[in-house]
Design a protein around this motif. Structure first.
Motif, PDB file in Angstrom:
ATOM      1  N   SER B 467       0.842  -1.203   0.000  1.00 34.94           N
ATOM      2  CA  SER B 467       0.000   0.000   0.000  1.00 34.94           C
ATOM      3  C   SER B 467       0.872   1.246   0.000  1.00 34.94           C
ATOM      4  O   SER B 467       1.984   1.229   0.527  1.00 34.94           O
ATOM      5  CB  SER B 467      -0.936   0.005   1.210  1.00 34.94           C
ATOM      6  N   ASP B 468       0.355   2.293  -0.631  1.00 37.44           N
ATOM      7  CA  ASP B 468       1.098   3.560  -0.660  1.00 37.44           C
ATOM      8  C   ASP B 468       0.957   4.233   0.685  1.00 37.44           C
ATOM      9  O   ASP B 468      -0.148   4.385   1.200  1.00 37.44           O
ATOM     10  CB  ASP B 468       0.528   4.470  -1.750  1.00 37.44           C
ATOM     11  N   ASP B 490      -2.060   5.668   5.425  1.00 38.25           N
ATOM     12  CA  ASP B 490      -2.373   4.893   4.225  1.00 38.25           C
ATOM     13  C   ASP B 490      -2.889   5.834   3.137  1.00 38.25           C
ATOM     14  O   ASP B 490      -3.936   6.446   3.292  1.00 38.25           O
ATOM     15  CB  ASP B 490      -3.424   3.824   4.559  1.00 38.25           C
ATOM     16  N   LEU B 491      -2.082   5.926   2.067  1.00 42.01           N
ATOM     17  CA  LEU B 491      -2.450   6.852   0.995  1.00 42.01           C
ATOM     18  C   LEU B 491      -3.486   6.260   0.046  1.00 42.01           C
ATOM     19  O   LEU B 491      -4.161   6.983  -0.657  1.00 42.01           O
ATOM     20  CB  LEU B 491      -1.219   7.242   0.190  1.00 42.01           C
ATOM     21  N   SER B 492      -3.561   4.906   0.020  1.00 41.41           N
ATOM     22  CA  SER B 492      -4.438   4.293  -0.992  1.00 41.41           C
ATOM     23  C   SER B 492      -5.888   4.738  -0.796  1.00 41.41           C
ATOM     24  O   SER B 492      -6.586   5.030  -1.764  1.00 41.41           O
ATOM     25  CB  SER B 492      -4.325   2.775  -0.957  1.00 41.41           C
ATOM     26  N   LYS B 495      -6.107   8.242  -1.939  1.00 41.11           N
ATOM     27  CA  LYS B 495      -6.043   8.321  -3.401  1.00 41.11           C
ATOM     28  C   LYS B 495      -7.361   7.914  -4.037  1.00 41.11           C
ATOM     29  O   LYS B 495      -7.782   8.479  -5.020  1.00 41.11           O
ATOM     30  CB  LYS B 495      -4.894   7.441  -3.925  1.00 41.11           C
ATOM     31  N   LYS B 496      -7.993   6.923  -3.407  1.00 40.73           N
ATOM     32  CA  LYS B 496      -9.281   6.455  -3.922  1.00 40.73           C
ATOM     33  C   LYS B 496     -10.302   7.596  -3.844  1.00 40.73           C
ATOM     34  O   LYS B 496     -11.013   7.897  -4.797  1.00 40.73           O
ATOM     35  CB  LYS B 496      -9.762   5.254  -3.084  1.00 40.73           C
ATOM     36  N   THR B 497     -10.328   8.243  -2.685  1.00 44.03           N
ATOM     37  CA  THR B 497     -11.234   9.360  -2.486  1.00 44.03           C
ATOM     38  C   THR B 497     -10.936  10.468  -3.489  1.00 44.03           C
ATOM     39  O   THR B 497     -11.831  11.068  -4.084  1.00 44.03           O
ATOM     40  CB  THR B 497     -11.061   9.931  -1.053  1.00 44.03           C
ATOM     41  N   GLN B 498      -9.617  10.688  -3.683  1.00 49.41           N
ATOM     42  CA  GLN B 498      -9.196  11.738  -4.600  1.00 49.41           C
ATOM     43  C   GLN B 498      -9.706  11.449  -6.012  1.00 49.41           C
ATOM     44  O   GLN B 498     -10.213  12.330  -6.692  1.00 49.41           O
ATOM     45  CB  GLN B 498      -7.660  11.841  -4.597  1.00 49.41           C
TER      46      GLN B 498
END
Lengths: 125, 864
Positions: B467-468, B490-492, B495-498
């Motif tokens: 995971s990022d 957790d960036l994933s 990122k998903k939200t983004q």
């Protein structure tokens, strides 16, 4: 009181002639005056001392002064005089409006008939 | 508390105790009391104290006593009582009211001590026993009501430093010091009227020293003669001096207590009297002269939720004699909460009897509030930490994990015990990531910076799932130790939200950019914060518009601010009412045509409570065009309706008139007695009526046909040619009437595109009317002219004929079958037809006229 004088106010000469002729035939002695100009007719009536021996036959649709304008002035001066509307109008509103004038004794539809003449003269006797 | 006081009092062996109900009936008496009074307890219960009345005291004396205790105050004094066997005895008496929790008097407790000088008093009453007096340590003297000293005992001579001989020559006035002279006068007055008096007077010793005498005197009106007072006093000088010293000390103590916000109190367990220090008054917000220091009232001040605890502590206090420091809350007079710290001790005598309790109370409100604020900050920080999405990992200096929180566990899947002591490297997947993380860690470990800033790396969890992650190292030296914290997020998920947000944004923008409507959003200052491409096509201008308003736009375009002003007014209205406003703007395009835009302002408040207004506009030009067509259709329909009404009138009157004539006249032909001459006249009139009727039917046909001519061809018509043709038709009438025609067509108004036949009919009618209604006095002069005015061709026909009285007839001029002159042939159709023809070719007609001066008709026809 017996009718001694009938004044006709109508801008239509054939009608006036018809009325005069009919009165002449049935009441040879009757004084009949007709006016095609209502202004002149009103002026003439103003010059008389009116009582119940007078009768007026009035048309409604005339140039210069229509029947209603004539009535307004006439009634004001002679509330006791007798007057009949004689018109070719078959508009019921006209008859209704005429009933609002106290001096108007009746509403006759053209052409005038012998019965009409008898009736109005008898009524006033 | 009350129970405690009872215990103390009733166990006190030396005193004569009794308790009465509020009406004075005895409900209890102790052994001493029974012994002295020689009554059995059973005999006493239910009796009042009149049983012991010696007859020595006046009625007023008892009234005063009773009033004092009933008003809730304590009464102290000496009473001469009579025992069952008739013996008199004197008792030093204290009567104290006892209150219930509501502050109502519940009981009176009387405490008495037998006075030793009983015999002395009796002897004095009998005028004997000087020996006894001389042996007494009390100051005893007799004086008269003027204050003259009659006799003194030896104690008195000692106290005052004068000989008996000296004193007997003096008046009390000579002895009492100047400031107390007034009190002396009051005393002499009191003793004369009330027969008893007690108080304190200061007298001067022969050496000038002040002696304090506490007296309790009685007027004798027997024995030694009228008006003799026996003065019995204690020398209380040393007490008074001590009290003075104490008062000075107490002021110092008050100051100290005020500074510390600490008050002290003392409860006399024998009397139940509660003493508060000055600062206690301040703490409890009591007035300095507050006398109503009842326990019940003060108990009410303790905050309700703390009373249970307070009761528990009080109980243990009575057992352990000590109340260690504890906190409690009270509310002051205004209901303001105060935090107090209390502490108390109980003093017992040698027999273990409770004598008094004393303690302190400190106002710790400020401290408490400060503590609470601190606690608040602490819990706030904790909640921030707990609600932070970051996992926190503590790293030792050599890169090993030595701390692991719940979020770290959730993020990586490893429990704390599984990771402690491992190098943090194993949490990251690729070498590249590991290198970047370790590099950042090294820098943090060297404390090069407090925070490493954010770095991104690919983490790996217990299941090998990558995971990022967003990481930052924070270095802090706490208590001299270097602490390194690693925060990981957790960036994933982010990122998903983004991505979802981006998609939503594109979607919204796509709609806004392609919607066939102008859309704009304004801030509370009516400045554009968004406008879509349909609103402003030019991208540069669209960008420029942001942050500006319609006034800026008008300035840029160098155009009128009319639209900006109107929109500002609507904007303000929308903001103040929070109700949509809608209107229609008319914009001129380059080719001169109009575009109509329906606009609407819609106010909305953002979730963070900011005012916005959304504006949108839709092109409604087509709709507007249709609306206009509809309007003109309605107008035409109205016209048609009026015409129908007029047709109705024609049928009901004008057309009927000749028919009626024909019917009436025809009947005459059948009548007998009608002469041939008359018959011929009747036939002539029948013929005239038939012709008239025929004319009318023809006219009606013309009118009806003119109504159906909407589709007739328009062509270029030369006015001069047209008029020449009309004059040809009217040639006979013109010549017969000797009419003069004056024609003047302006250079630019010689031709017009219109329906030829209509214009011809209009002109023909006007000219023929001018001839027909000529003046009797002069030949007709007819002026016909044309010119251009306001993009309209003005055609004017003016005559010098008889004219019409417009004041009388104006409203009928263009009516159907209206005639104004009874002597001229005419059916009253011409002007009506002329008017409808003018209107059919899109023009207007006006009339000016004066009787015997002439008539002018002005026709205006649009050129286009």
């Amino acid at each position: 009181m017996e009718i001694q004088k009938i004044v006709i106010v109508d801008d239509d000469p054939p009608n006036n002639y018809l009325c005069e002729l009919m009165i002449r035939l049935h009441h040879p002695g009757m004084d009949v005056q007709s006016f095609t100009n209502p202004v002149e007719g009103l002026a003439y009536l103003k010059s008389l001392t009116l009582d119940h021996s007078f009768l007026v036959l009035l048309d409604l649709n005339m140039p210069e002064m229509n029947g209603w304008q004539f009535l307004d002035e006439f009634q004001q001066k002679n509330p006791a005089a007798s007057l009949y509307i004689l018109t070719s109008s078959i508009n019921p509103l006209d008859e209704e409006k005429a009933a609002g004038y106290s001096c108007v004794r009746g509403y006759l539809s053209k052409p005038i008939t012998t019965e009409n003449i008898q009736e109005i003269l008898n009524k006033n006797e | 508390m009350i129970k405690v006081l009872k215990e103390i009092t009733f166990n006190h062996k030396g005193s004569l105790l009794s308790i009465t109900d509020p009406k004075g009936k005895i409900i209890f008496a102790n052994e001493q009391f029974c012994q002295t009074s020689q009554y059995e307890l059973s005999e006493l219960i239910g009796q009042d104290h009149r049983l012991f009345n010696s007859g020595f005291h006046s009625k007023d004396f008892f009234v005063n006593l009773w009033q004092t205790i009933c008003s809730g105050r304590e009464w102290k004094g000496e009473i001469c009582n009579k025992s069952k066997d008739g013996n008199l005895y004197w008792v030093e008496t204290t009567i104290s009211p006892v209150f219930d929790a509501q502050g109502k008097i519940m009981q009176f407790v009387s405490n008495r001590f037998l006075i030793n000088e009983q015999s002395v008093r009796n002897d004095l009453v009998n005028g004997a026993a000087f020996e006894m007096i001389n042996n007494s340590h009390e100051f005893i003297c007799n004086h008269d009501l003027q204050g003259r000293i009659l006799a003194v005992n030896s104690a008195a001579t000692k106290m005052l430093g004068f000989s008996e001989e000296q004193l007997c020559k003096l008046n009390l006035k000579d002895l009492v010091i100047a400031p107390d002279q007034e009190r002396l006068r009051a005393y002499l007055e009191t003793i004369a009227t009330k027969k008893v008096a007690k108080g304190m007077l200061r007298v001067a010793h022969s050496t000038g020293r002040i002696v304090y005498l506490d007296y309790n005197n009685t007027l004798r009106d027997q024995g030694f003669g009228n008006g003799m007072v026996s003065w019995i006093a204690h020398d209380i000088t040393s007490q008074m001096e001590a009290d003075e010293q104490l008062r000075k000390n107490s002021i110092l103590l008050d100051d100290a207590q005020r500074i510390a916000k600490m008050g002290s109190w003392e409860l006399d367990m024998t009397t139940g009297q509660l003493h508060f220090s000055k600062e206690m008054y301040a703490i409890f917000d009591l007035k300095p002269d507050e006398k109503d220091m009842r326990f019940g009232a003060l108990w009410q001040r303790i905050c309700a939720d703390g009373r249970q605890e307070m009761r528990r502590r009080m109980r243990s206090f009575l057992v352990s004699n000590k109340l260690s420091a504890f906190e409690f809350c009270i509310r002051d007079q205004q209901g303001v909460k105060k935090y107090l710290m209390g502490q108390a001790e109980l003093v017992r005598d040698k027999q273990g009897k409770q004598i008094k309790a004393f303690g302190i109370a400190q106002d710790i409100t400020e401290l408490k509030l400060a503590q609470m604020t601190l606690q608040e900050h602490k819990s706030m920080l904790e909640s921030i930490y707990e609600s932070s999405p970051d996992a926190a990992i503590m790293i030792s200096r050599d890169g090993k994990i030595n701390g692991w929180d719940e979020k770290a566990k959730a993020l990586f899947g490893w429990s704390e015990s599984e990771v402690i002591g491992k190098n943090l490297r194993f949490l990251f997947l690729e070498e590249e990531s590991q290198a970047a993380v370790l590099d950042a860690f090294q820098k943090a470990a060297k404390a090069l910076s407090k925070s490493s800033g954010n770095i991104e790396a690919t983490g790996v969890d217990k299941n090998g799932q990558a995971s990022d992650l967003l990481l930052s190292f924070v270095t802090q030296i706490i208590n001299g130790n270097l602490r390194i914290l690693l925060f990981a997020r957790d960036l994933s998920a982010i990122k998903k939200t983004q991505r979802a947000l981006d998609f939503q944004r594109y979607f919204t923008e796509d709609i806004l950019n392609n919607i066939p409507a102008d859309v704009a959003v304004f801030n509370a200052q009516h400045q554009y914060i968004f406008v879509n491409p349909k609103g402003i096509r030019d991208p540069k201008l669209r960008k420029w518009m942001i942050g500006k308003d319609d006034f800026d736009y008008a300035k840029l375009k160098n155009s009128s601010t009319e639209i900006a002003e109107r929109r500002r007014a609507l904007f303000n209205q929308v903001v103040s009412t929070q109700i949509d406003a809608e209107w229609i703007d008319e914009h001129k395009t380059e080719d001169g045509s109009s575009i109509f835009v329906y606009r609407r302002y819609h106010p909305f408040i953002s979730p963070d409570n900011k005012q916005f207004v959304m504006g949108y506009g839709v092109d409604v030009t087509e709709l507007k065009k249709k609306e206009k067509e509809l309007d003109s259709m309605v107008m035409e329909l109205n016209g048609r309706y009026n015409e129908l009404m007029q047709f109705n009138y024609i049928v009901s009157h004008n057309l009927r008139a000749p028919i009626a004539n024909i019917i009436g006249l025809s009947r005459m032909l059948k009548m007998p007695n009608v002469t041939d001459k008359d018959k011929n006249q009747v036939i002539d009139y029948i013929y005239a009526s038939v012709v008239k009727m025929d004319d009318m039917v023809k006219d009606l046909a013309v009118i009806l046909s003119s109504r159906t001519a909407l589709n007739e061809k328009r062509e270029l018509v030369n006015l001069k040619e047209l008029l020449t043709s009309i004059c040809g038709t009217l040639d006979l009438q013109i010549r017969e009437s000797k009419s003069i025609l004056n024609i003047n067509f302006a250079e630019d108004a010689k031709t017009i595109i219109t329906i030829r036949s209509y214009l011809e009919s209009i002109l023909y009618n006007l000219v023929s009317n001018a001839i027909k209604y000529k003046s009797e006095l002069r030949p007709p002069l007819i002026r016909i002219s044309s010119f251009i005015e306001d993009e309209k061709l003005v055609l004017r026909v003016s005559d010098n004929g008889r004219g019409i009285d417009l004041a009388k007839q104006g409203e009928y001029v263009f009516g159907l079958y209206k005639r104004f002159h009874h002597d001229v042939e005419g059916k009253g159709l011409g002007l009506h037809m002329t008017k409808s023809q003018v209107e059919t070719i899109g023009g207007t007609i006006e009339i000016e006229s004066a009787v015997e001066q002439g008539t002018t008709f002005t026709i205006k026809i649009p050129i286009r």
